[in-house]
Design an enzyme around this catalytic site. Structure first.
Site, PDB file in Angstrom:
ATOM      1  N   LYS A   1       2.047  -3.278   7.398  1.00 40.08           N
ATOM      2  CA  LYS A   1       2.353  -3.461   5.969  1.00 40.08           C
ATOM      3  C   LYS A   1       3.799  -3.054   5.686  1.00 40.08           C
ATOM      4  CE  LYS A   1      -0.041  -4.527   2.982  1.00 40.08           C
ATOM      5  NZ  LYS A   1      -0.401  -5.881   2.414  1.00 40.08           N
TER       6      LYS A   1
ATOM      7  N   ARG B   1      -7.088  11.334  -0.867  1.00 38.85           N
ATOM      8  CA  ARG B   1      -6.637  10.007  -1.277  1.00 38.85           C
ATOM      9  C   ARG B   1      -6.551   9.999  -2.805  1.00 38.85           C
ATOM     10  NH1 ARG B   1      -5.763  10.202   3.317  1.00 38.85           N
ATOM     11  NH2 ARG B   1      -6.302   8.781   5.024  1.00 38.85           N
TER      12      ARG B   1
ATOM     13  N   TYR C   1      -2.082  -0.445  10.998  1.00 38.86           N
ATOM     14  CA  TYR C   1      -2.184  -1.126   9.696  1.00 38.86           C
ATOM     15  C   TYR C   1      -0.968  -0.824   8.830  1.00 38.86           C
ATOM     16  CZ  TYR C   1      -3.364  -1.592   4.755  1.00 38.86           C
ATOM     17  OH  TYR C   1      -3.317  -1.887   3.416  1.00 38.86           O
TER      18      TYR C   1
ATOM     19  N   THR D   1       0.813  -1.210   0.000  1.00 42.62           N
ATOM     20  CA  THR D   1       0.000   0.000   0.000  1.00 42.62           C
ATOM     21  C   THR D   1       0.851   1.265   0.000  1.00 42.62           C
ATOM     22  OG1 THR D   1      -1.540   1.254   1.390  1.00 42.62           O
ATOM     23  CG2 THR D   1      -0.096  -0.261   2.538  1.00 42.62           C
ATOM     24  N   ASP D   2       0.257   2.365  -0.451  1.00 33.21           N
ATOM     25  CA  ASP D   2       0.949   3.662  -0.379  1.00 33.21           C
ATOM     26  C   ASP D   2       1.016   4.184   1.061  1.00 33.21           C
ATOM     27  OD1 ASP D   2      -1.748   4.342  -0.027  1.00 33.21           O
ATOM     28  OD2 ASP D   2      -1.798   5.837  -1.628  1.00 33.21           O
ATOM     29  N   GLU D   3       0.218   3.592   1.964  1.00 37.73           N
ATOM     30  CA  GLU D   3       0.161   4.133   3.335  1.00 37.73           C
ATOM     31  C   GLU D   3       1.485   3.968   4.079  1.00 37.73           C
ATOM     32  OE1 GLU D   3      -3.243   3.471   5.708  1.00 37.73           O
ATOM     33  OE2 GLU D   3      -4.611   3.608   4.014  1.00 37.73           O
TER      34      GLU D   3
HETATM   35  P1  NAD Z   1      -9.743  -7.283   2.085  1.00 33.56           P
HETATM   36  O1  NAD Z   1      -9.739  -7.023   3.555  1.00 33.56           O
HETATM   37  O2  NAD Z   1     -10.958  -6.984   1.283  1.00 33.56           O
HETATM   38  O3  NAD Z   1      -9.379  -8.821   1.803  1.00 33.56           O
HETATM   39  C1  NAD Z   1      -8.382  -9.502   2.515  1.00 33.56           C
HETATM   40  C2  NAD Z   1      -8.545 -10.983   2.231  1.00 33.56           C
HETATM   41  O4  NAD Z   1      -7.500 -11.680   2.952  1.00 33.56           O
HETATM   42  C3  NAD Z   1      -9.874 -11.562   2.723  1.00 33.56           C
HETATM   43  O5  NAD Z   1     -10.432 -12.393   1.755  1.00 33.56           O
HETATM   44  C4  NAD Z   1      -9.489 -12.355   3.966  1.00 33.56           C
HETATM   45  O6  NAD Z   1     -10.334 -13.450   4.208  1.00 33.56           O
HETATM   46  C5  NAD Z   1      -8.079 -12.782   3.611  1.00 33.56           C
HETATM   47  N1  NAD Z   1      -7.268 -13.069   4.811  1.00 33.56           N
HETATM   48  C6  NAD Z   1      -7.165 -12.312   5.935  1.00 33.56           C
HETATM   49  N2  NAD Z   1      -6.352 -12.913   6.823  1.00 33.56           N
HETATM   50  C7  NAD Z   1      -5.927 -14.068   6.240  1.00 33.56           C
HETATM   51  C8  NAD Z   1      -5.080 -15.124   6.661  1.00 33.56           C
HETATM   52  N3  NAD Z   1      -4.485 -15.090   7.863  1.00 33.56           N
HETATM   53  N4  NAD Z   1      -4.867 -16.158   5.820  1.00 33.56           N
HETATM   54  C9  NAD Z   1      -5.471 -16.197   4.607  1.00 33.56           C
HETATM   55  N5  NAD Z   1      -6.294 -15.230   4.161  1.00 33.56           N
HETATM   56  C10 NAD Z   1      -6.509 -14.174   4.958  1.00 33.56           C
HETATM   57  O7  NAD Z   1      -8.471  -6.491   1.531  1.00 33.56           O
HETATM   58  P2  NAD Z   1      -8.273  -5.770   0.136  1.00 33.56           P
HETATM   59  O8  NAD Z   1      -8.782  -4.389   0.226  1.00 33.56           O
HETATM   60  O9  NAD Z   1      -8.752  -6.673  -0.936  1.00 33.56           O
HETATM   61  O10 NAD Z   1      -6.675  -5.671   0.112  1.00 33.56           O
HETATM   62  C11 NAD Z   1      -5.896  -6.733  -0.436  1.00 33.56           C
HETATM   63  C12 NAD Z   1      -4.430  -6.375  -0.310  1.00 33.56           C
HETATM   64  O11 NAD Z   1      -4.161  -5.169  -1.011  1.00 33.56           O
HETATM   65  C13 NAD Z   1      -3.975  -6.132   1.117  1.00 33.56           C
HETATM   66  O12 NAD Z   1      -2.678  -6.675   1.260  1.00 33.56           O
HETATM   67  C14 NAD Z   1      -3.944  -4.623   1.256  1.00 33.56           C
HETATM   68  O13 NAD Z   1      -2.974  -4.220   2.202  1.00 33.56           O
HETATM   69  C15 NAD Z   1      -3.548  -4.224  -0.138  1.00 33.56           C
HETATM   70  N6  NAD Z   1      -4.026  -2.897  -0.596  1.00 33.56           N
HETATM   71  C16 NAD Z   1      -5.337  -2.560  -0.471  1.00 33.56           C
HETATM   72  C17 NAD Z   1      -5.778  -1.327  -0.975  1.00 33.56           C
HETATM   73  C18 NAD Z   1      -7.230  -0.924  -0.898  1.00 33.56           C
HETATM   74  O14 NAD Z   1      -7.551   0.211  -1.264  1.00 33.56           O
HETATM   75  N7  NAD Z   1      -8.149  -1.781  -0.481  1.00 33.56           N
HETATM   76  C19 NAD Z   1      -4.858  -0.467  -1.575  1.00 33.56           C
HETATM   77  C20 NAD Z   1      -3.514  -0.852  -1.653  1.00 33.56           C
HETATM   78  C21 NAD Z   1      -3.107  -2.074  -1.176  1.00 33.56           C
HETATM   79  O1  DAU Z   2      -4.164   3.968   0.505  1.00 33.47           O
HETATM   80  C1  DAU Z   2      -4.381   2.593   0.376  1.00 33.47           C
HETATM   81  C2  DAU Z   2      -5.227   2.114   1.522  1.00 33.47           C
HETATM   82  O2  DAU Z   2      -6.541   2.577   1.277  1.00 33.47           O
HETATM   83  C3  DAU Z   2      -5.215   0.599   1.694  1.00 33.47           C
HETATM   84  O3  DAU Z   2      -3.928   0.179   2.024  1.00 33.47           O
HETATM   85  C4  DAU Z   2      -6.196   0.180   2.793  1.00 33.47           C
HETATM   86  O4  DAU Z   2      -6.245  -1.228   2.881  1.00 33.47           O
HETATM   87  C5  DAU Z   2      -7.568   0.713   2.435  1.00 33.47           C
HETATM   88  O5  DAU Z   2      -8.490   0.407   3.453  1.00 33.47           O
HETATM   89  C6  DAU Z   2      -7.507   2.221   2.227  1.00 33.47           C
HETATM   90  O6  DAU Z   2      -7.238   2.898   3.469  1.00 33.47           O
HETATM   91  P1  DAU Z   2      -7.995   4.264   3.863  1.00 33.47           P
HETATM   92  O7  DAU Z   2      -7.926   4.454   5.315  1.00 33.47           O
HETATM   93  O8  DAU Z   2      -7.519   5.384   2.998  1.00 33.47           O
HETATM   94  O9  DAU Z   2      -9.482   3.859   3.354  1.00 33.47           O
HETATM   95  P2  DAU Z   2     -10.924   4.076   3.991  1.00 33.47           P
HETATM   96  O10 DAU Z   2     -11.917   3.723   2.933  1.00 33.47           O
HETATM   97  O11 DAU Z   2     -11.049   3.450   5.325  1.00 33.47           O
HETATM   98  O12 DAU Z   2     -10.958   5.653   4.200  1.00 33.47           O
HETATM   99  C7  DAU Z   2     -10.758   6.539   3.086  1.00 33.47           C
HETATM  100  C8  DAU Z   2     -10.801   7.951   3.651  1.00 33.47           C
HETATM  101  O13 DAU Z   2     -12.147   8.226   4.088  1.00 33.47           O
HETATM  102  C9  DAU Z   2      -9.914   8.159   4.870  1.00 33.47           C
HETATM  103  O14 DAU Z   2      -9.375   9.459   4.835  1.00 33.47           O
HETATM  104  C10 DAU Z   2     -10.884   8.024   6.052  1.00 33.47           C
HETATM  105  C11 DAU Z   2     -12.187   8.555   5.471  1.00 33.47           C
HETATM  106  N1  DAU Z   2     -13.420   7.957   6.045  1.00 33.47           N
HETATM  107  C12 DAU Z   2     -13.512   6.598   6.095  1.00 33.47           C
HETATM  108  C13 DAU Z   2     -14.627   5.991   6.623  1.00 33.47           C
HETATM  109  C14 DAU Z   2     -14.723   4.486   6.709  1.00 33.47           C
HETATM  110  C15 DAU Z   2     -14.460   8.765   6.473  1.00 33.47           C
HETATM  111  O15 DAU Z   2     -14.373  10.016   6.410  1.00 33.47           O
HETATM  112  N2  DAU Z   2     -15.576   8.159   7.000  1.00 33.47           N
HETATM  113  C16 DAU Z   2     -15.688   6.801   7.120  1.00 33.47           C
HETATM  114  O16 DAU Z   2     -16.732   6.327   7.635  1.00 33.47           O
END
Ligand code: NAD
Ligand code: DAU
Length: 352
Positions: free
Chosen positions: A163, A223, A159, A133-135
């Site tokens: 990562k 974001r 988190y 992730t970019d975080e």
């Molecule tokens: P998600 O939470 O939707 O899915 C995570 C998946 O991992 C789920 O299916 C869960 O069951 C599985 N999992 C959790 N713990 C596990 C374990 N111990 N063993 C096997 N499986 C397990 O997450 P996502 O949003 O799809 O993110 C996927 C990946 O991409 C993550 O590594 C996250 O850090 C990264 N990422 C997410 C975002 C985003 O915006 N969502 C952005 C950048 C990177």
């Molecule tokens: O940047 C990549 C990341 O983006 C991934 O690594 C994470 O897995 C993914 O969850 C996401 O993280 P964020 O914290 O940016 O995503 P989230 O959707 O939780 O929140 C996006 C923005 O919105 C953040 O600034 C918090 C804000 N927010 C979120 C929620 C859930 C609100 O204002 N209200 C809310 O209820």
């Protein structure tokens, strides 16, 4: 040939698996523990498809991972499995340390053992692709340049720290043992199958239910949003042509403030599913800020474009319209993911 995917029942993982099998016939072994975020319904269209083998299990289970590698002999492991929600990492960091750090360690060690027993040719071809992730880079001030791959790591939440730790492990397994790794650090994804604890799907499902749309703090946090199938295509490009040991930042060139995201979702719903009670923006409610909330993320995605020719296909306008339409078209999926556990989380996080 076969790839082993972890976390392929989650949001990005399931989109990746669906996209992968739409583009090629290469078999996918999908290891997922099915945590609250994992959902086999996302993969329902693959039922009976011999190219997809689903295994319910934990990435921390070395015996299982060893067995899957030995049995399926994958040419690559694409590692999505993680605890992914920042707010949950604040209220309960333990699961993040276990899955994101110990789980990545377990996969690295299993891969190292498997890889060292391969033929020279298979060894050279093998890839461990870590999805990150970019975080990990921390938070930007308004006029700071976007995150390049050379930016120092400054993770701020449990988190992002977990990562960052996993990224460092992946780097070390390459540097010390020569494991052929690739890491991608991606910005915020959105699209179908996004679990409604995250901003965009939460706003859609709350608006449709006539519930408040909770915006943290002043809503001016920024974001960089990427449509999820663009993330899938970026991973394919890096897996195919990325230089071993390198990291690639993936982003949408689309920085937006949270409040503008919420207003865009409201405007689309006003157009596609008008509410007789009035515009959905009437539901916007400013709530207490997230502790340690990062102010701005932005990705400089020039390296992946320069080296591999990758650019996102969707604009935010096209991607967010498809996303809102997908949620309108899938009320049963939405209803089923809003289980008792989901309701418990919502009441813990947002109160009454
Ligand atoms: P998600 O939470 O939707 O899915 C995570 C998946 O991992 C789920 O299916 C869960 O069951 C599985 N999992 C959790 N713990 C596990 C374990 N111990 N063993 C096997 N499986 C397990 O997450 P996502 O949003 O799809 O993110 C996927 C990946 O991409 C993550 O590594 C996250 O850090 C990264 N990422 C997410 C975002 C985003 O915006 N969502 C952005 C950048 C990177
Ligand atoms: O940047 C990549 C990341 O983006 C991934 O690594 C994470 O897995 C993914 O969850 C996401 O993280 P964020 O914290 O940016 O995503 P989230 O959707 O939780 O929140 C996006 C923005 O919105 C953040 O600034 C918090 C804000 N927010 C979120 C929620 C859930 C609100 O204002 N209200 C809310 O209820």
């Amino acid at each position: 040939m076969t790839i082993l995917v972890t976390g392929g029942a989650g949001f990005i993982g399931s989109n990746f698996v669906l996209d992968w099998l739409a583009q090629s016939d290469e078999k996918v072994v999908n290891l997922d523990v099915l945590s609250y975020a994992g959902n086999l319904e996302n993969l329902a269209s693959l039922q009976g498809d011999a190219r997809h083998v689903f295994v319910q299990g934990d990435i921390c289970d070395r015996t299982l991972v060893d067995r899957l590698l030995a049995e399926h002999q994958p040419r690559a492991l694409v590692h999505f499995a993680a605890e992914s929600h920042v707010d949950r990492s604040i209220s309960g960091p333990g699961a993040f340390m276990r899955t994101n750090i110990e789980g990545t360690y377990s996969l690295l060690e299993a891969s190292r053992q498997y890889w060292s027993g391969l033929s020279d040719e298979a060894k050279a071809a093998f890839r461990f692709h870590h999805v990150s992730t970019d975080e990990v880079y921390g938070s930007l001030a308004p006029h700071d340049p976007a995150f390049a791959e050379t930016k120092t790591y400054e993770p701020n939440s449990p988190y992002s720290a977990s990562k960052a730790a996993s990224d460092h492990l992946v780097r070390a397994w390459h540097h010390t043992y020569g494991l052929p790794v690739l890491t991608t650090n991606c910005s915020n994804n959105y699209g179908p199958y996004h679990f409604p604890e995250k901003l965009i799907p939460l706003m859609i499902v709350n608006a449709l239910a006539g519930k408040p749309l909770p915006v943290y703090g002043d809503g001016q946090q920024i974001r960089d949003w990427l449509y999820v199938t663009d993330h899938a295509s970026a991973i394919r490009a890096v897996l195919d042509g990325g230089r071993v040991g390198e990291t690639y930042n993936i982003g949408g060139w689309n920085e937006m403030a949270n409040i503008d995201i919420v207003k865009t979702v409201c405007a689309l719903l006003d157009e596609l599913r008008p509410d007789p009670a009035g515009p959905y923006s009437r539901l916007i409610t400013y709530v207490k800020d997230r502790p340690g909330h990062d102010r701005r993320y932005a990705i400089d995605a020039r390296k992946v474009e320069r080296e591999l020719g990758w650019r996102p296909a969707e604009t935010f306008a096209s991607g967010i319209r498809k996303t809102v339409q997908w949620y309108l078209d899938h009320p049963d999926w939405v209803a089923r993911v809003q289980s008792g556990a989901y309701r418990d989380w919502v009441s813990q996080q947002y109160g009454a």
